[in-house]
Write an enzyme that holds these catalytic residues in place. Sequence first.
Site, mmCIF file in Angstrom:
data_model
loop_
_atom_site.group_PDB
_atom_site.id
_atom_site.type_symbol
_atom_site.label_atom_id
_atom_site.label_comp_id
_atom_site.label_asym_id
_atom_site.label_seq_id
_atom_site.Cartn_x
_atom_site.Cartn_y
_atom_site.Cartn_z
ATOM 1 N N HIS A 7 36.713 -2.771 81.358
ATOM 2 C CA HIS A 7 35.676 -3.611 81.431
ATOM 3 C C HIS A 7 35.120 -3.904 83.065
ATOM 4 O O HIS A 7 34.629 -4.856 83.291
ATOM 5 C CB HIS A 7 36.337 -5.187 81.019
ATOM 6 C CG HIS A 7 36.794 -5.303 79.498
ATOM 7 N ND1 HIS A 7 37.867 -4.844 79.205
ATOM 8 C CD2 HIS A 7 36.033 -5.822 78.471
ATOM 9 C CE1 HIS A 7 37.829 -4.953 77.787
ATOM 10 N NE2 HIS A 7 36.731 -5.694 77.519
ATOM 11 N N GLU A 41 28.629 2.428 69.364
ATOM 12 C CA GLU A 41 27.617 2.547 70.319
ATOM 13 C C GLU A 41 26.715 3.817 70.213
ATOM 14 O O GLU A 41 25.587 3.931 70.417
ATOM 15 C CB GLU A 41 28.317 2.977 71.585
ATOM 16 C CG GLU A 41 29.027 1.566 72.047
ATOM 17 C CD GLU A 41 30.399 1.109 71.507
ATOM 18 O OE1 GLU A 41 30.938 1.696 70.680
ATOM 19 O OE2 GLU A 41 30.513 -0.186 71.445
#
Lengths: 376, 409
Positions: free
Chosen positions: A194, A124
Amino acid sequence: MAAAARFFVRGARSKLPISGVVPGPRSSFAAALLKLSPGSSSRTQRRHAAHFTFQADPEPTQYGPTTKMNMFQSVTSALDHTLASDPTAVIFGEDVAFGGVFRCTVGLRDKYGKDRVFNTPLCEQGIVGFGIGAAVAGATAIAEIQFADYIYPAFDQIVNEAAKYRYRSGNLFDCGSLTIRAPWGCVGHGSLYHSQSPEAFFAHCPGIKVVIPRSPVQAKGLLLSCIADQNPCIFFEPKILYRAAVEQVPVESYTIPLSQAEVLQEGSDVTLVAWGTQIHVLREVANMAQEKLGVSCELIDLQTILPWDVETVCKHSANNEYLCSSFSLQEQCFLNLEAPISRVCGYDTPFPHIFEPFYIPDKWKCFDAIKKMINY
Amino acid sequence: MSGLSQVLHYSLSLKPLTVYQNKKLKISPFFSPRQGAAAVVSARTYADFTTQATFEIKKCDIHKLDEAPATQVVMTRDEGLKYYRVMQTIRRMELKADQLYKQKIIRGFCHLYDGQEACAVGIEAGINLTDHLITAYRAHGYTYTRGGTVKEIMAELTGRRGGIAKGKGGSMHMYTKNFYGGNGIVGAQVPLGAGVALACQYQGNNELSVSLYGDGAANQGQIFETYNMAALWKLPAIFICENNRYGMGTSVERSAASTDYYKRGDYIPGLRVDGMDVLCVREATKFAADHCRSGKGPMLMELQTYRYHGHSMSDPGVSYRTREEIQEVRGKSDPISLLKDRMLSNNMASVEELKEIDVSVRKEIEDAAQFATTDPEPPLEELCNHIFYNDADLEVRGTNPWTTLKSVS
């Protein structure tokens, strides 16, 4: 945090404004440990049902012909328009080539080629850093972070590099053509990593814009605005709405202005401010408040979290004697409010695994908050 | 834990094989003591079976090393039965989890380990229970080899109070003594593992730390930061890349500039190991452990393995690879079949004996699943516990200004 809702009360009767903004770092939709238990009987039922019902907006007429789309399709449509009209546009991220884990980029690689829609490895920090570089060099870079929960390795790049590029170079350079997209918010079974809603971490960082849509029509228009905007933008897409939200969405390209809050429903007693999925929760809450308490609620969708539309929120507050909770708003609206701004959001715990239904601020918790405010 | 209590601990935690009920048997410890002694051999009364046999295993590829782990290895009958039992338990446990997930009794995320059992079992055979281990989210197998029980693991999957993390962690967050999880964010566990290695070095207790990660995580920046620190300070750390060829849906060729993961530590010596052969993994781990314990610094191992299931339960696992490929691996390289064939062809066990183990394992899993389905969920009062450490109860902000909850820790 979609849950954050600001409730403002106005009117002669001393009702309290309830405000829910200023999301805390970990808040999400705010679990509701219900004081008022909903009718739902078994725990299993409760866990399978969503905590809200998506309410579509009326079909927009000002943007041309429309077609039925859900939210991920409207995102695909926005990206399609971008790739078609801007030859410098590139889309990259983990697994975007085959269509993405939420199908937001389906068909784009086939249509525009592997040079423009490509996968990155699992990194990321690298993705965002790379995106900043590409944007500085002149490309319209659209980076995808697979889940908002994974954005933290890129936090330094976003806050220290992207946000400050224009400022520190005296406007010589900028990465304004960078847009970062990430699925956001709770989904019912996401647990700790999540389900997060990290917009609060970015909400105090000058130099970037943070945008969260509530529906497919909003998503397409706001995403196109973010891409066009000459500032690095983070676009959080409520993942629970990807399939659940279906609307008539304009086929052509259109933009919805950033930093403009939308008043969805006028009211005279309490003002509710929220964004993303929570708007749909609060629509129900507003109805409930009207039916059961006779309280008339106004609903404002903030849309852009940073920089947010101070004027609209304040104006509606000021007319109606309510308080705003953010720092700047508080200065401007303090005297108008009849009760402290109330924030309804997740508990101050990490997003739990088994306790998710209790963590989310569903309509019962919001309703309860209105009730309490009114009786402040 | 001393060697003897290790033996007792382990043997007591296992159901005795029915075949041996009438016989007084000293079962050799699964975790062979690393003090240089040979594995304790049982006083078996089955005169027909071979006590131990030598096996030829695949040679490991080496990087920045002068010698490789041995290719002629000895496995005793008891070790074989132990490895078989543990691998079979992991296999059946994962398949049961698959079943429960499809019945929506397990929810959330579930990343299954079937196909990779030889890695967990082989690694554990090469280290001690007192050593430390950390891995990513495909952690059920390791939770078991590190001392968790099937009951606790399954109850954690279903989020019940009998779960190994009290029901608050779920599939990706299971912990036990000297096992640091169970981590959701890819790559984040590796620097942690190096930190544990530093603690071992600092405390001078001759322990080491094993940090596992996958082929996808191998491209994370923090992995390389960790390599540097571990090599610079000669930490007793073994870095193990479980290369199952796919990072979620992306094959290694499409995500890595160099797929020689065992070489990516550059200045750190590396081994590439056949991860489907439990003996290969065991030998390589012993080799690496000796290297670390002698103060030479970290070692990198790449285990070439395969997962039968998709990345998680939401991934059918066939959109990025063919069913033929999966069948081929299952047919030719299945770790449990490999071990079974070895034992049978060397007369180390009988088909019936192994079948009995299968039956016993199945029963254990069924009982655990029953427990996991019927155990109550943790009480709501525990929602806010253990956020911080606090002497007195802490008040936690609730979902609106008028509610607070108690946090006990």
